[in-house]
Design a protein around this motif. Structure first.
Motif, PDB file in Angstrom:
ATOM      1  N   TYR A  84     -11.269 -21.968  10.605  1.00  0.00           N
ATOM      2  CA  TYR A  84     -12.612 -21.440  10.364  1.00  0.00           C
ATOM      3  C   TYR A  84     -12.566 -20.363   9.281  1.00  0.00           C
ATOM      4  CZ  TYR A  84     -13.206 -24.009  14.649  1.00  0.00           C
ATOM      5  OH  TYR A  84     -13.193 -25.013  15.584  1.00  0.00           O
ATOM      6  N   HIS A  85     -12.060 -20.776   8.136  1.00  0.00           N
ATOM      7  CA  HIS A  85     -12.053 -19.914   6.963  1.00  0.00           C
ATOM      8  C   HIS A  85     -13.211 -20.352   6.070  1.00  0.00           C
ATOM      9  CE1 HIS A  85     -10.485 -17.391   3.764  1.00  0.00           C
ATOM     10  NE2 HIS A  85     -10.650 -18.404   2.924  1.00  0.00           N
ATOM     11  N   TYR A  86     -14.163 -19.441   5.850  1.00  0.00           N
ATOM     12  CA  TYR A  86     -15.403 -19.800   5.165  1.00  0.00           C
ATOM     13  C   TYR A  86     -15.414 -19.264   3.739  1.00  0.00           C
ATOM     14  CZ  TYR A  86     -16.697 -20.369  10.080  1.00  0.00           C
ATOM     15  OH  TYR A  86     -16.726 -20.728  11.398  1.00  0.00           O
TER      16      TYR A  86
ATOM     17  N   ASP B  48     -18.605 -10.035  13.055  1.00  0.00           N
ATOM     18  CA  ASP B  48     -18.664 -10.898  14.236  1.00  0.00           C
ATOM     19  C   ASP B  48     -18.276 -12.338  13.895  1.00  0.00           C
ATOM     20  OD1 ASP B  48     -19.353  -8.867  15.903  1.00  0.00           O
ATOM     21  OD2 ASP B  48     -21.483  -9.395  16.058  1.00  0.00           O
ATOM     22  N   ILE B  49     -18.603 -12.771  12.694  1.00  0.00           N
ATOM     23  CA  ILE B  49     -18.240 -14.128  12.281  1.00  0.00           C
ATOM     24  C   ILE B  49     -16.725 -14.260  12.206  1.00  0.00           C
ATOM     25  CG2 ILE B  49     -18.411 -15.807  10.406  1.00  0.00           C
ATOM     26  CD1 ILE B  49     -21.142 -14.559   9.725  1.00  0.00           C
ATOM     27  N   PHE B  50     -16.079 -13.261  11.607  1.00  0.00           N
ATOM     28  CA  PHE B  50     -14.620 -13.294  11.499  1.00  0.00           C
ATOM     29  C   PHE B  50     -13.953 -13.090  12.861  1.00  0.00           C
ATOM     30  CE2 PHE B  50     -15.725 -12.226   7.059  1.00  0.00           C
ATOM     31  CZ  PHE B  50     -15.033 -13.240   6.424  1.00  0.00           C
TER      32      PHE B  50
ATOM     33  N   PRO C   4     -24.910 -19.394   6.927  1.00  0.00           N
ATOM     34  CA  PRO C   4     -25.468 -18.499   7.945  1.00  0.00           C
ATOM     35  C   PRO C   4     -26.902 -18.782   8.345  1.00  0.00           C
ATOM     36  CG  PRO C   4     -25.210 -17.368   5.839  1.00  0.00           C
ATOM     37  CD  PRO C   4     -24.496 -18.652   5.712  1.00  0.00           C
ATOM     38  N   ASN C   5     -27.711 -19.377   7.470  1.00  0.00           N
ATOM     39  CA  ASN C   5     -29.123 -19.595   7.776  1.00  0.00           C
ATOM     40  C   ASN C   5     -29.419 -20.983   8.323  1.00  0.00           C
ATOM     41  OD1 ASN C   5     -29.920 -16.983   6.872  1.00  0.00           O
ATOM     42  ND2 ASN C   5     -29.767 -17.702   4.753  1.00  0.00           N
ATOM     43  N   MET C   6     -28.366 -21.790   8.502  1.00  0.00           N
ATOM     44  CA  MET C   6     -28.582 -23.125   9.069  1.00  0.00           C
ATOM     45  C   MET C   6     -28.916 -23.006  10.555  1.00  0.00           C
ATOM     46  SD  MET C   6     -26.051 -26.452   9.153  1.00  0.00           S
ATOM     47  CE  MET C   6     -26.329 -26.834   7.426  1.00  0.00           C
ATOM     48  N   LEU C   7     -29.901 -23.786  11.024  1.00  0.00           N
ATOM     49  CA  LEU C   7     -30.293 -23.769  12.427  1.00  0.00           C
ATOM     50  C   LEU C   7     -29.276 -24.546  13.264  1.00  0.00           C
ATOM     51  CD1 LEU C   7     -34.150 -24.374  12.055  1.00  0.00           C
ATOM     52  CD2 LEU C   7     -32.930 -22.194  12.248  1.00  0.00           C
TER      53      LEU C   7
ATOM     54  N   GLY D 176     -15.770 -21.616  15.807  1.00  0.00           N
ATOM     55  CA  GLY D 176     -16.627 -21.555  14.638  1.00  0.00           C
ATOM     56  C   GLY D 176     -17.185 -22.909  14.278  1.00  0.00           C
ATOM     57  N   PHE D 177     -17.574 -23.064  13.020  1.00  0.00           N
ATOM     58  CA  PHE D 177     -18.205 -24.285  12.528  1.00  0.00           C
ATOM     59  C   PHE D 177     -17.283 -24.963  11.513  1.00  0.00           C
ATOM     60  CE2 PHE D 177     -21.583 -21.415  13.825  1.00  0.00           C
ATOM     61  CZ  PHE D 177     -22.385 -22.243  14.606  1.00  0.00           C
ATOM     62  N   GLU D 178     -17.240 -26.274  11.584  1.00  0.00           N
ATOM     63  CA  GLU D 178     -16.392 -27.047  10.681  1.00  0.00           C
ATOM     64  C   GLU D 178     -17.015 -27.117   9.286  1.00  0.00           C
ATOM     65  OE1 GLU D 178     -13.538 -28.045  11.709  1.00  0.00           O
ATOM     66  OE2 GLU D 178     -13.761 -27.854  13.890  1.00  0.00           O
ATOM     67  N   GLY D 179     -16.173 -27.483   8.314  1.00  0.00           N
ATOM     68  CA  GLY D 179     -16.701 -27.783   7.001  1.00  0.00           C
ATOM     69  C   GLY D 179     -16.330 -26.825   5.902  1.00  0.00           C
TER      70      GLY D 179
END
Length: 764
Positions: free
Chosen positions: A613-615, A626-628, A644-647, A636-639
């Protein structure tokens, strides 16, 4: 045996946190003639004082050595210790424990015979360990390194960090793993691990696996890296084989599991290295050297195995009667007759008591369910152990497919040919050879599991059990075992197979079973690359290179002593160590795609060393802390981008909550598809994870205090009120809850961490 059993009990007591000591030196000490270890797990000190007991002075020195490096609080006033003498498994060492009498808090420190600390563990009863980190991994690395300098200053300057891992919310620590460095080269056989509480920054435990007192050779080499790779390629072959992976699939109403077999190339050797100075090939780093001529005693045993179908549930007589009507199953008596009348099976004539239970096995789909008769056969005659007459009572187990009548498994006990009255073995005629036994088994397999057997190949056959000893020394084998593994398009699938054993005295089968997946999906080996090409890809991966390793030299005297050697082996071993400079392929995972040459993980997916989860779109700022923090918890989220603003969807929320330790049922997971989640739905999800949904649904008793309460779905009012009262969602000072608002990824991270912290605070 007594000393080994005592040592085992001590280890179990230590692991459970209990304290005990021994009354005499005899009970706590084994003669420290030598040390021997499994180099994959631990490296003890090679130093000890031969022929001495753990003296009062030695204990005093051990205590002082610890207290010079570690502060022991005054209220940890209860002290106890263990002393383990060196034996064939480990070097001598101390375990010192300080306990706080008022609760279960303690500090435990282990030291080798030179008073070097080899492990540290502390438990504070007043601290609640399940929770959420307050620190990032990078912020606590210095704590781990400083603690190593504190307890082992002589090795602190010879370490490099290999990895930092999060242990999970139930222990909530960061684990920092280091390896040894000598002459600028890695020494992966020596390691240090330190666990730091991610919420408090306190050291929880540490372990040091280090070989001292052995000369490290220079880093000069005579062999180049590519030359060593060529030598390795000449001695190691890449084998094409199948690995398995289960996939969980949601079809909108229920969860299904699909098992796939994917292809990999992997080394055919578990270990290989090449001496960087001489070019010698090593296939082990744990050598056994026999110091005298050896005559091995052999011993054969048979184990009682209940050959019942796995994953099954018993059915009542009424249920069985109904099933027989619907499914046209064979009767219990017919199932028993199928087993007892089979000409290939070993059925002792004394087996006169039969019982059978019908079970239904669990399968991945309803249409593939299987009903099985599980049969027990016994010789139920009572035994009078006060007499010298034969006390053997035969038994057997079998399972039969209740639809087809085919035998699925079988096991029968075999008679012991030892005469206890005379104290001698009774010779018996072995009438059948291993080859004849194989022919008998294969005829049986063709009659019972033909379609499966035709997809297998014999991969292993052995002498199976000792029927008697000739001259009380030389074993005579009475049975043979055979293993057949499944093959698909010429490639072995070792996870499925058929196994059986045949008695050489009677020519009858006494053991048979099948492990098989009927619904597995195989990847085709067509267009797979050659083994030579696969090796070129393999040796190019990270992990191959120049490094130091430890070779253990175990010198074994099999004729040590007399009969006592069966009870105390410690003086039969002489152990030494050597450090050698080698080229070694520590490539993990060792799977290579036969189609692309890429390194694969255990799921068959392309392996990557990137942080999960390295963005790339998130800067290292306080706003994003908090994200880190969540990323450091492996959540976390893949990809590669946070966005941050995605629902977020219900499915994403459930996945993240599972990683926080709040599991979803299959129905929850199936229903939580790609539907966007609202704030009121998230509040209800939080309450449901705490098991409070039934309370939250009580009508007419809840008020939320929010100005927009009228907008809250009536089914969620109780959940919102409870979430507010339990402080599961942060209070931003607003009078509005905004129940219908969807939630962004950034908002969700804050809400999840607040929820988890609130739960931890409730139990602290």
């Amino acid at each position: 045996m007594l000393k080994k059993f005592t040592s085992l009990m001590v280890c179990l007591a230590l692991l459970s946190g209990s304290i005990c000591s021994y009354a005499s030196a005899e009970a706590i000490y084994e003669k420290p003639e030598a040390t021997a270890i499994d180099m994959d797990y631990a490296v003890p000190s090679t130093s000890y004082v031969k022929g001495t007991d753990p003296t009062e002075e030695a204990l005093k020195n051990a205590i002082i050595s610890v207290k010079e490096k570690i502060e022991i609080p005054d209220d940890y006033s209860e002290f106890n210790y263990y002393y383990y003498g060196s034996n064939s498994y480990s070097g001598a060492y101390w375990s010192l424990t300080w306990r706080r009498p008022s609760d279960y808090s303690y500090i435990d420190v282990s030291l080798d015979a030179d008073n070097n600390i080899i492990s540290y563990y502390t438990y504070d009863y007043s601290e609640y360990y399940r929770g959420i980190p307050s620190y990032l991994k990078d912020e606590l690395r210095d704590e781990a390194e400083d603690f190593i300098k504190q307890i082992a200053p002589d090795i602190a300057g010879k370490l490099e960090l290999v990895s930092a891992e999060y242990s999970g919310v139930f222990s909530n620590t960061y684990i920092y793993n280091f390896q040894r460095i000598e002459n600028g080269l890695i020494f992966p056989d020596n390691t240090v691990s330190v666990s730091v509480d991610s919420a408090t920054g306190k050291i929880r435990n540490a372990s040091i696996n280090w070989l001292r007192g052995v000369k490290v050779p220079s880093a000069d080499v005579k062999l180049a890296k590519d030359e060593a790779a060529k030598i390795i390629g000449e001695n190691l072959k890449m084998k094409l084989s199948y690995k398995t992976n289960y996939f969980r699939i949601f079809d909108g109403s229920q969860t299904k599991y699909e098992k796939k077999a994917f292809l990999v190339y992997e080394p055919d050797l578990p270990y290989i290295s090449v001496d960087a100075k001489t070019g010698e090939v090593y296939l082990t780093k744990n050598e056994w050297i026999v110091m005298d001529s050896v005559k091995y005693d052999a011993e054969g045993t048979t184990e009682e195995a209940l050959m019942q179908a796995g994953g099954s549930v018993s059915l009542t007589e009424e249920e069985m009667a109904r099933i027989r009507e619907l499914e046209n199953l064979i009767s219990k008596d017919k199932a028993i007759e199928i087993v007892t009348s089979n000409k290939y099976l070993y059925i002792d004539e004394s087996l006169i008591t039969y019982t059978a239970v019908l079970t239904q096995t669990y399968n991945t789909s309803e249409k593939d369910r299987t009903y099985v008769w599980n049969i027990t056969l016994k010789d139920s005659r009572p035994v009078d152990y006060s007499k010298d007459e034969d006390t053997y009572r035969a038994y057997a187990y079998a399972s039969v497919d209740a639809k087809t009548g085919k035998i699925l498994s079988f096991y029968a006990s075999l008679r012991n040919y030892y005469d206890y009255a005379s104290g001698k073995w009774i010779p018996v005629d072995i009438k059948y050879t291993r080859e004849q036994g194989r022919e008998i088994l294969e005829k049986f397999l063709m009659s019972q599991v033909k379609s499966r057997f035709e997809k297998t190949q014999l991969v292993k056959e052995n002498d199976d059990y000792v029927v008697y000893y000739k001259d009380d020394k030389t074993p005579v084998y009475g049975g043979y075992s055979y293993n057949y593994n499944r093959f698909n398009e010429g490639v072995e699938f070792p996870y499925n197979g058929i196994y059986g054993s045949v008695d050489g005295i009677t020519g009858k089968i006494y053991y048979f079973g099948v492990n098989w997946d009927d619904d597995i999906i195989f990847e085709s080996p067509k267009n797979a690359m050659s083994p030579e090409e696969a090796f070129r890809h393999y040796i190019s991966k990270d992990g191959y290179g120049l490094k130091y390793e430890i070779n253990v030299l175990n010198q074994y005297d099999p004729n040590y002593g007399s009969k006592e050697r069966y009870y105390d082996y410690s003086e039969a071993y002489k152990v030494d160590y050597e450090i050698r400079l080698v080229y070694r392929p520590d490539i993990n995972p060792a799977y290579i795609s036969p189609f692309t040459g890429e390194q694969l993980d255990y799921r068959g997916e392309v392996y990557t060393t990137d942080e999960p989860y390295h963005y790339s779109d998130i800067a290292d700022t306080e706003e994003n802390r908090d994200i880190f923090l969540l990323a450091d918890m492996d959540i976390g989220f893949e990809g590669g981008k946070f966005l941050p603003n995605m629902l977020v969807t219900e499915g994403e929320v459930n996945q993240l909550l599972e990683k926080l330790g709040y599991w979803s049922s299959d129905n929850e997971a199936a229903s939580a598809s790609d539907k966007l989640i609202t704030r009121e739905e998230l509040a209800y999800t939080f309450i449901k994870k705490l098991g409070l949904e039934s309370i939250a649904r009580i009508p007419g008793i809840y008020t939320t205090g929010y100005a927009d309460e009228s907008l809250i779905n009536k089914d969620y009012v109780g959940a919102v009120a409870l979430a507010k009262g339990l402080k599961l969602m942060p209070d931003d000072g607003s009078s509005l809850f905004n129940p219908k608002n969807n939630i962004t990824r950034r908002e969700l991270v804050t809400l999840l961490l607040h929820f988890a912290r609130a739960e931890a605070d409730r139990y602290y």
